[in-house]
Design a protein around this motif. Sequence first.
Motif, PDB file in Angstrom:
ATOM      1  N   LEU A  98      28.887  22.931  66.443  1.00 33.39           N
ATOM      2  CA  LEU A  98      28.667  22.108  65.245  1.00 33.39           C
ATOM      3  C   LEU A  98      27.252  22.413  64.764  1.00 33.39           C
ATOM      4  O   LEU A  98      26.298  21.736  65.129  1.00 33.39           O
ATOM      5  CB  LEU A  98      28.807  20.621  65.580  1.00 33.39           C
ATOM      6  N   ASP A  99      27.123  23.486  63.984  1.00 30.17           N
ATOM      7  CA  ASP A  99      25.782  23.936  63.604  1.00 30.17           C
ATOM      8  C   ASP A  99      25.212  23.034  62.511  1.00 30.17           C
ATOM      9  O   ASP A  99      25.944  22.556  61.640  1.00 30.17           O
ATOM     10  CB  ASP A  99      25.853  25.390  63.136  1.00 30.17           C
ATOM     11  N   GLU A 100      23.900  22.822  62.590  1.00 27.45           N
ATOM     12  CA  GLU A 100      23.175  22.031  61.601  1.00 27.45           C
ATOM     13  C   GLU A 100      23.749  20.631  61.412  1.00 27.45           C
ATOM     14  O   GLU A 100      23.876  20.130  60.291  1.00 27.45           O
ATOM     15  CB  GLU A 100      23.114  22.787  60.267  1.00 27.45           C
ATOM     16  N   LEU A 101      24.058  20.023  62.519  1.00 23.73           N
ATOM     17  CA  LEU A 101      24.603  18.669  62.468  1.00 23.73           C
ATOM     18  C   LEU A 101      23.617  17.696  61.817  1.00 23.73           C
ATOM     19  O   LEU A 101      24.016  16.760  61.131  1.00 23.73           O
ATOM     20  CB  LEU A 101      24.952  18.198  63.885  1.00 23.73           C
ATOM     21  N   ALA A 148      26.053  21.171  69.460  1.00 29.11           N
ATOM     22  CA  ALA A 148      25.525  20.940  68.114  1.00 29.11           C
ATOM     23  C   ALA A 148      24.087  21.449  68.025  1.00 29.11           C
ATOM     24  O   ALA A 148      23.428  21.609  69.052  1.00 29.11           O
ATOM     25  CB  ALA A 148      25.564  19.448  67.806  1.00 29.11           C
ATOM     26  N   THR A 149      23.616  21.700  66.813  1.00 32.13           N
ATOM     27  CA  THR A 149      22.192  22.020  66.651  1.00 32.13           C
ATOM     28  C   THR A 149      21.592  21.049  65.643  1.00 32.13           C
ATOM     29  O   THR A 149      22.279  20.568  64.742  1.00 32.13           O
ATOM     30  CB  THR A 149      21.935  23.455  66.147  1.00 32.13           C
ATOM     31  N   ALA A 150      20.318  20.759  65.830  1.00 31.91           N
ATOM     32  CA  ALA A 150      19.656  19.813  64.932  1.00 31.91           C
ATOM     33  C   ALA A 150      18.171  20.114  64.829  1.00 31.91           C
ATOM     34  O   ALA A 150      17.518  20.431  65.814  1.00 31.91           O
ATOM     35  CB  ALA A 150      19.839  18.390  65.445  1.00 31.91           C
ATOM     36  N   LYS A 172      17.713  27.924  67.825  1.00 28.75           N
ATOM     37  CA  LYS A 172      18.745  26.971  68.231  1.00 28.75           C
ATOM     38  C   LYS A 172      20.152  27.548  68.040  1.00 28.75           C
ATOM     39  O   LYS A 172      20.974  27.513  68.951  1.00 28.75           O
ATOM     40  CB  LYS A 172      18.635  25.671  67.412  1.00 28.75           C
ATOM     41  N   THR A 173      20.391  28.057  66.839  1.00 29.65           N
ATOM     42  CA  THR A 173      21.721  28.598  66.551  1.00 29.65           C
ATOM     43  C   THR A 173      21.994  29.807  67.443  1.00 29.65           C
ATOM     44  O   THR A 173      23.081  29.962  68.003  1.00 29.65           O
ATOM     45  CB  THR A 173      21.821  28.985  65.064  1.00 29.65           C
ATOM     46  N   MET A 174      20.979  30.625  67.609  1.00 24.61           N
ATOM     47  CA  MET A 174      21.137  31.826  68.424  1.00 24.61           C
ATOM     48  C   MET A 174      21.476  31.457  69.874  1.00 24.61           C
ATOM     49  O   MET A 174      22.371  32.045  70.483  1.00 24.61           O
ATOM     50  CB  MET A 174      19.821  32.606  68.369  1.00 24.61           C
TER      51      MET A 174
HETATM   52 MG   LIG Z   1      20.283  27.145  62.961  1.00 23.66          MG
END
Ligand SMILES: [Mg+2]
Length: 397
Positions: free
Chosen positions: A204-207, A250-252, A142-144
């Motif tokens: 917005l990482d790891e929201l 964002a990622t979740a 997701k982050t990538m």
């Molecule tokens: Mg991540």
Amino acid sequence: MNDKNNKGVSMNNLVVKIEMSGNRYNAWSADGTKYTSEISNSTRKGAFQNGMALERRTGKNGRTYWWKVPMDVFEASSKPSVPDMSSVDIPTDHAEVLNFIHNSYSLKPQGLMMNELKWKYLVRSGVRGKNIMMTGPAGCGKTMAAKSLVNSLDRPDFYFNLGATQDPRATLIGNVHFEKKSGTYFSESLFVKAIQTPNAVILLDELSRAHPDAWNILMTVLDYGQRYLRLDEQDGQATIKVAEGVTFVATANIGNEYTSTRVMDKALMDRFTIVEMDVLNESEEFTLLEYMFPHVDLSVLGSVAKIASLTRNESKSDTARIGSGISTRTTVELAGLLFDGFSLPEAAEVSIYPQYDDAGGVDSERTFVKQIVQKFCDDGSSDDLFNEEEIHEATEA
Ligand SMILES: [Mg+2]
Ligand SMILES: Nc1ncnc2c1ncn2[C@@H]1O[C@H](COP(=O)(O)OP(=O)(O)OP(=O)(O)O)[C@@H](O)[C@H]1O
């Protein structure tokens, strides 16, 4: 006769304003249509540097040209036709947008495994200024993917890891400081600067792991009808508008095994377009590992891909004996260990097993995963990871 100041000037002439985004000079009309591609870079740059707007005129030979006019003319042009922000997807340079989206697969880094449709959907959401939420289990990219999107868009970008912040107010709004000489003063956060940057892409990482206070603060920011940040809840006046063209990504971790993931508010989720990251299948996993570690024995990489996929399938079955499968993050780490000369049993012992609970002896998650791994370790050598004695000990414990 054909005085250039009057020729072609009418109330209906189009006027654009130049805005700088990164190293680009973009031309926008009052209704938010982008005209960058119709105007030469030097003309746009010149207008920007002189604080002038540009008006589209038609010369006597029928050719159109762009003429510098005072900024007032632009302001005036924005009055009569009130921009209707509720109308979705005004096709601005539609051909250009289509072209960008449909050729965007080449912008995806090779090291990111993501299917073409999902990637294009992600790019399209970014180009159209949607709030994007990447969902999926831990370590699936997701982050990538979010970072790769940001890199592809060539717009000013900002990164915030909301899962790591203890104080959402300080991160998203700012801090009040005190100094003997000047008394208290407010220093605004980087986030405040970010949302005021036109066309910014804000990650917005790891929201999903953020403090609920962060979600509350973000509610109005993310709402398409509001788009402002309230600086001070008491006073109700100080708000900061989100600039034109800002996109949030964002990622979740949603609905997965992480207990640290709080259940996100439905209202907050509703503010996003969801892009679900798929967990890789066995052959995709293998392709990725092979691409990343071309020097590692292919058959061992094949085993790693197979082990991962077996655990993933198991975790999805009705009678699952493990809560989650081995993530791609873990297979990549494991392959890195293989590359550095560790054997498969050794690499599994340090990178996989600690992730599985060993409570319950032979019935534990760890025992189950060990059994799967062991099937691929029987290479005639005697490092029997999982002998009867060990099972016996585990049962006693
Ligand atoms: Mg991540
Ligand atoms: N789809 C993928 N393509 C390529 N590499 C991947 C993929 N998924 C995971 N990886 C590898 O795993 C690592 C972790 O991925 P990433 O940080 O994007 O996961 P995540 O989904 O954001 O996880 P978390 O939920 O823990 O935040 C990456 O650095 C990469 O090496």
